[in-house]
Design an enzyme around this catalytic site. Structure first.
Site, short mmCIF file in Angstrom:
data_model
loop_
_atom_site.label_atom_id
_atom_site.label_comp_id
_atom_site.label_asym_id
_atom_site.label_seq_id
_atom_site.Cartn_x
_atom_site.Cartn_y
_atom_site.Cartn_z
N ILE A 1 0.87 -1.17 0.00
CA ILE A 1 0.00 0.00 0.00
C ILE A 1 0.91 1.22 0.00
CG2 ILE A 1 -2.01 -1.09 1.06
CD1 ILE A 1 -1.19 -0.02 3.74
N ASP A 2 0.40 2.32 -0.52
CA ASP A 2 1.23 3.52 -0.69
C ASP A 2 1.72 4.08 0.64
OD1 ASP A 2 0.74 3.37 -3.45
OD2 ASP A 2 -1.08 4.58 -3.26
N LYS A 3 2.77 4.85 0.56
CA LYS A 3 3.38 5.45 1.75
C LYS A 3 2.35 6.17 2.62
CE LYS A 3 6.52 9.20 3.09
NZ LYS A 3 7.40 10.28 2.59
N THR B 1 -0.89 5.84 2.66
CA THR B 1 -2.08 5.05 2.96
C THR B 1 -1.79 4.21 4.20
OG1 THR B 1 -2.70 4.93 0.62
CG2 THR B 1 -3.67 3.29 2.10
N ARG C 1 -7.07 5.38 -6.07
CA ARG C 1 -6.81 6.80 -6.33
C ARG C 1 -7.09 7.15 -7.79
NH1 ARG C 1 -0.82 7.28 -4.16
NH2 ARG C 1 -1.14 9.52 -4.55
#
EC number: 5.4.99.-
Length: 303
Positions: A137-139, A141, A237
């Site tokens: 998962i993104d930084k 998130t 996103r």
């Protein structure tokens, strides 16, 4: 050192060499390709060229992909919010702001650094920089991730992701008021041709499906639950932006005027999968982080 050869075709006449090469593989960033060009790993008609070289029809290009340098990842005693752990798998609640795995130029302070300090037995399938990492998962998130502690577990969890049997539900705050209560976004995702650092809905992209459900509506925003059927880079996103409801706080895909949050308002709150060894279905839920709850309280008070 792997070599790739290609001949420039008419549709790429006049296009920059770095853009053409970066478009060959979504794993290659444009900055990485530019470094290869500066180091002479790319020859056009037998000669090194600059990243801004404009290609011509029938140019002969040879790309010598350098072997990755071995990088040591150091264990770091960073506290982990562990929801489940046994000999095969680990489920951790990643905080906002933490990168999942190291990369050149960002070798410390990641989830992998913390995992290496916590346990030595992690799957090696994804290599030295991503031990145990099955999905990301993104930084910015927050939320739940599953980690494989051996190769058997890794292969099982990856197969479950491929077969779409893993439950992954996210909570998000988006710009705009969504009029319908439920929806499905089925739109392929790939690299944005105008910005290689971003993803977009593109005609020849990979299959991407997101289901969403409205949880609460506010004057200018909507609180939604998004369930992933596939797991493309930045999928929620990109999909929410595509239908006109970008995530609040998103610095890459959202508007500049947004809610007071550092990064996208997105939380991986529910994660479910079948245990790799026993086959038992396990599901975990992580509450919204304080920063996310604060935004919801603010929106409710401003009705």
């Amino acid at each position: 050192m792997e070599q790739i050869q290609l001949t420039i075709e008419e549709q790429h006449d006049g296009e920059r060499i770095d853009k053409i090469i970066a478009g060959l593989n979504e794993q290659w960033s444009r900055s990485q390709v530019q470094q290869w060009l500066k180091e002479g790993h790319v020859l056009v008609n037998g000669k090194a060229v600059k990243p801004n070289y404009k290609c011509h029809v029938d140019d002969e290009v040879v790309i010598s992909i350098p072997n990755p340098e071995p990088l040591d990842v150091e264990p770091e005693p960073i506290p982990l919010d562990i929801y489940y752990e046994d000999a095969d798998v680990l489920v951790v609640n990643k905080p906002r702001g933490m990168v999942v795995h190291p990369a050149p130029g960002h070798m410390r302070g990641t989830l992998v650094n913390a995992l290496l300090a916590h346990c030595q037995d992690l799957s090696g399938i994804n290599g030295v920089l991503r031990p145990g990492i099955v999905h990301r998962i993104d930084k910015d998130t927050s939320g739940l991730l599953m980690v494989a502690k051996n190769d058997l577990a890794h292969e099982s969890l990856v197969n479950q992701l491929v077969n779409k049997t893993v439950t992954r539900k996210y909570h998000a705050i988006v710009h705009g008021v969504i009029p319908h209560d439920y929806g499905t976004i089925d739109a392929p995702i790939g690299r944005d041709s105008r910005d290689r650092q971003s993803m977009a809905v593109v005609e020849n992209g990979k299959e991407a499906v997101t289901h969403f459900r409205v949880l609460e509506r506010f004057e200018h925003y909507t609180y939604v639950e998004c369930q992933l059927e596939t797991g493309r880079t930045h999928q929620i996103r990109v999909h929410m932006k595509y239908i006109g409801y970008p995530l609040a706080g998103d610095p890459k895909y959202g508007p500049r005027k947004t809610l007071p949050i550092d990064g996208q308002a997105l939380h991986a709150g529910v994660l479910g999968f079948h245990h790799p060894r026993t086959g038992e279905y396990l599901q975990f839920e992580a509450p919204l982080p304080h920063e996310f709850e604060r935004l919801l309280d603010m929106l409710r008070n401003n009705r």
